[in-house]
Design a protein around this motif. Structure first.
Motif, mmCIF file in Angstrom:
data_model
loop_
_atom_site.group_PDB
_atom_site.id
_atom_site.type_symbol
_atom_site.label_atom_id
_atom_site.label_comp_id
_atom_site.label_asym_id
_atom_site.label_seq_id
_atom_site.Cartn_x
_atom_site.Cartn_y
_atom_site.Cartn_z
ATOM 1 N N THR A 269 0.800 -0.961 0.116
ATOM 2 C CA THR A 269 0.090 -0.270 0.165
ATOM 3 C C THR A 269 1.211 1.474 -0.329
ATOM 4 O O THR A 269 1.932 1.260 0.666
ATOM 5 C CB THR A 269 -0.737 -0.131 0.893
ATOM 6 N N ASP A 271 1.474 4.756 1.135
ATOM 7 C CA ASP A 271 0.437 5.990 1.500
ATOM 8 C C ASP A 271 1.335 7.337 1.237
ATOM 9 O O ASP A 271 2.550 7.676 1.614
ATOM 10 C CB ASP A 271 0.653 6.364 3.429
ATOM 11 N N GLU A 342 -4.292 4.723 2.103
ATOM 12 C CA GLU A 342 -3.810 3.299 0.679
ATOM 13 C C GLU A 342 -4.426 2.763 -0.603
ATOM 14 O O GLU A 342 -4.657 2.122 -0.579
ATOM 15 C CB GLU A 342 -4.613 2.670 1.953
ATOM 16 N N LYS A 344 -3.671 0.265 -3.213
ATOM 17 C CA LYS A 344 -3.125 -1.047 -3.513
ATOM 18 C C LYS A 344 -2.478 -1.215 -4.622
ATOM 19 O O LYS A 344 -2.650 -1.395 -6.153
ATOM 20 C CB LYS A 344 -4.197 -1.731 -2.871
#
Ligand SMILES: Cc1cc2nc3c(=O)[nH]c(=O)nc-3n(C[C@H](O)[C@H](O)[C@H](O)COP(=O)(O)OP(=O)(O)OC[C@H]3O[C@@H](n4cnc5c(N)ncnc54)[C@H](O)[C@@H]3O)c2cc1C
Length: 413
Positions: A269, A271, A342, A344
Motif C-alpha cells: 500500500t 500512503d 492506502e 493498493k
C-alpha cells in the motif's frame, strides 16, 4: 621463455582499476585484461550517470553496520582503507565531492566520468598495460606452484606471479558482468554462494501503473502485506516505471520482497501523506472543496496530489471526475482520503538481473583473508569487488567495497 607479469588484474571495473593502479604504484609490472572494448562500462552508469561513490559514514563502525553481518570480515579491510581514505583519494586528485540525502556522496561535476578519469590516470601514472577486448577464459596454476596461468579466449596464455580477479557479479550482464569469474574460482576450489538478484526494481500487476511512468513521489510510505498481514513499512522516495516501482527505497526493499514472495503473494500500500493522519487530511480536503466549490473534483484534486494520480484515485474510488466539489458526498470524501492513504498495488515479482543494481551471492567470505584480499585457497590469487558475497544496501556502499578491496589487493599482490 615467456613473460612473467608481477600482477595481472582481470576486469576493468572500479575494483579492478583501483587494484591495478595501486599495484603499479609500487613499481610493479601490471597488466589489466578487460573483455569489453572499453573499461568501466558499469561504473559510468552508476548513480544515474552521476556515480554515488561512497556514503558519508566516516565512522567505520557506523559504516560497517550497513553490511549486514559481514562487519567482522570487513573490519580489518576498512581499518586500512575506509570512507575517509576514499574521499582523500579522489579529493587529492582534484575531484570535489558533495553530500546528498542519506549521506550519499557524489562528484560535484555530477558525472561518473570524473571518477573514471581519475582511476584511469592513476593506472597510467603506474604504466599499467591495459588490454581491452581481451576475454579471459580461465585460470590455472603452474605445475611448479610458482605462478598463475591466465588463459585468454584468443588462445594466448599469460603468466603472472599474482592475479587479482575483479570480474564483478551478475547484475546488468550487458555491462560485462556475466559471472565467468565464478566458474573459474569454483574450479580452483572456491565455494560460490548462489547468485540471485538483490537491489532490483519491483514489477507490479496493476496496469494503471503505466500511466505513472516517470513520476517520482517524495516522502511517501510503502507498506508490504502478505495474507492481509502487515509486514514492513518503508519511508522515502518512490519512482514509477513502465512496469512497476523503483528508486533507492524500493531497491532496498527488494530483498525483503524477494523473501516474502517465496511464501506467497505480496501486496503493497502506498500512503501519499505519511506525516498526516486521516482526520487532518480530511480537514485539508474540506477547506479545498469549499474554496473551489464550483469547480470539478478532477481539476481540484490536482492541487492536492500530483496530477497523474488524480484519474487513478477517481477510478479506484469510482467517483465521477465531473462532479462539482460542492456536491461531493461525505461518503466520497472519506473514500478519497482512504485511497490517498492506502493505494493498493500487487507485486508481480522482482525484475531480473538485467535490471538489478547488484547481485547477491559470490565467493564465500571465510575463504578470503581480508587483511590482504588474498584467497585462503589459492596463494597469490586476490579477490575484489562484486565477486565477493557481501550484502549491502543502495547508497554508495557497493563502490566503497570496490575502493577498499581493490586498494588492499593492489597493496598486497
Ligand atoms: C545501474 C547501476 C547503478 C549503480 N549505481 C551505483 C552507485 O551509484 N553507487 C554504488 O556504490 N554502486 C552502484 N552500483 C553497483 C556498482 O556499479 C558495482 O558494485 C560495481 O560496478 C562493481 O565493480 P566491480 O569492479 O567489482 O565489477 P564490474 O563493475 O561489474 O566490472 C567487472 C569487469 O570485469 C569484466 N569481465 C568480466 N568477465 C571478464 C572476462 N572473462 N575477461 C575479461 N574481463 C571480464 C567486465 O567486462 C567488467 O568490465 C550500480 C550498479 C548498476 C548496475
Amino acid at each position: 621463455m615467456h613473460t612473467m607479469w608481477d600482477v595481472v588484474v582481470i576486469g576493468g571495473g572500479p575494483a579492478g582499476m583501483m587494484a591495478a593502479g595501486r599495484a603499479s604504484s609500487f613499481g610493479k609490472r601490471v597488466l589489466l585484461l578487460e573483455k569489453n572494448t572499453n573499461l568501466g562500462k558499469k561504473l559510468l552508469i552508476t548513480g544515474g550517470g552521476r556515480c554515488n561513490l561512497t556514503n558519508n559514514k566516516t565512522n567505520t563502525r557506523e559504516m560497517l553496520a550497513n553490511y549486514k553481518g559481514n562487519d567482522k570480515f570487513l573490519f580489518s579491510a576498512f581499518s586500512q582503507f575506509n570512507v575517509n581514505d576514499t574521499l582523500t583519494f579522489f579529493n587529492d586528485r582534484g575531484m570535489e565531492t558533495k553530500e546528498e540525502n542519506d549521506g550519499r556522496i557524489f562528484p560535484v561535476s555530477n558525472s561518473s566520468q570524473t571518477v573514471f578519469d581519475i582511476l584511469y590516470k592513476y593506472m597510467q601514472e603506474g604504466k599499467v598495460e591495459i588490454r581491452k577486448s581481451s576475454i579471459v577464459g580461465g585460470i590455472s596454476l603452474e605445475k611448479n606452484g610458482d605462478g598463475i596461468i591466465i588463459k585468454t579466449k584468443s588462445g594466448n596464455d599469460i603468466y603472472t606471479k599474482a592475479c587479482i580477479v575483479a570480474t564483478g557479479g551478475l547484475s546488468r550482464p550487458d555491462t560485462g558482468s556475466t559471472g565467468e569469474g565464478f566458474a573459474w574460482l569454483k574450479k580452483l576450489g572456491h565455494t560460490i554462494n548462489d547468485n540471485d538478484v538483490a537491489l532490483v526494481p519491483v514489477a507490479l500487476t496493476d496496469t494503471w501503473i503505466k500511466k505513472l511512468s516517470g513520476l517520482t513521489l517524495d516522502e511517501i510510505k510503502l507498506t508490504t502485506f502478505q495474507n492481509e498481514q502487515k509486514q514492513e513499512s518503508y519511508k522515502g522516495k518512490l519512482l514509477f516505471t513502465h512496469t512497476g516501482i523503483s528508486g533507492p527505497m524500493v531497491l532496498n526493499m527488494s530483498r525483503d520482497i524477494g523473501e516474502l514472495l517465496k511464501y506467497g503473494e505480496v501486496s503493497i500500500t502506498l500512503d501519499l501523506f505519511p506525516g498526516l493522519d486521516s482526520n487532518t487530511l480530511k480537514q485539508r480536503l474540506q477547506v479545498l472543496l469549499v474554496t473551489e466549490s464550483n469547480k470539478k473534483i478532477k481539476n481540484v484534486l490536482k492541487q492536492f496530489i500530483p496530477s497523474p494520480l488524480v484519474p487513478i484515485i477517481l477510478e479506484k474510488t469510482e467517483i465521477d471526475g465531473q462532479t462539482f466539489c460542492h456536491s461531493l458526498s461525505s461518503e466520497n470524501r472519506v473514500k478519497i482520503i482512504k485511497q490517498m492513504k492506502e493505494i493498493k498495488m500487487s507485486v508481480k515479482g522482482l525484475l531480473g538481473k538485467d535490471k538489478a543494481i547488484v547481485s547477491s551471492g559470490g565467493v564465500l567470505l571465510t575463504e578470503v583473508d581480508f587483511k590482504t584480499m588474498q584467497s585462503r585457497i589459492i596463494p597469490n590469487l586476490y579477490l575484489v569487488g562484486d565477486v565477493l558475497d557481501i550484502d549491502r544496501p543502495s547508497g554508495g556502499y557497493s563502490l566503497q567495497l570496490c575502493w577498499t578491496t581493490g586498494y588492499i589487493a593492489g597493496s598486497n599482490a
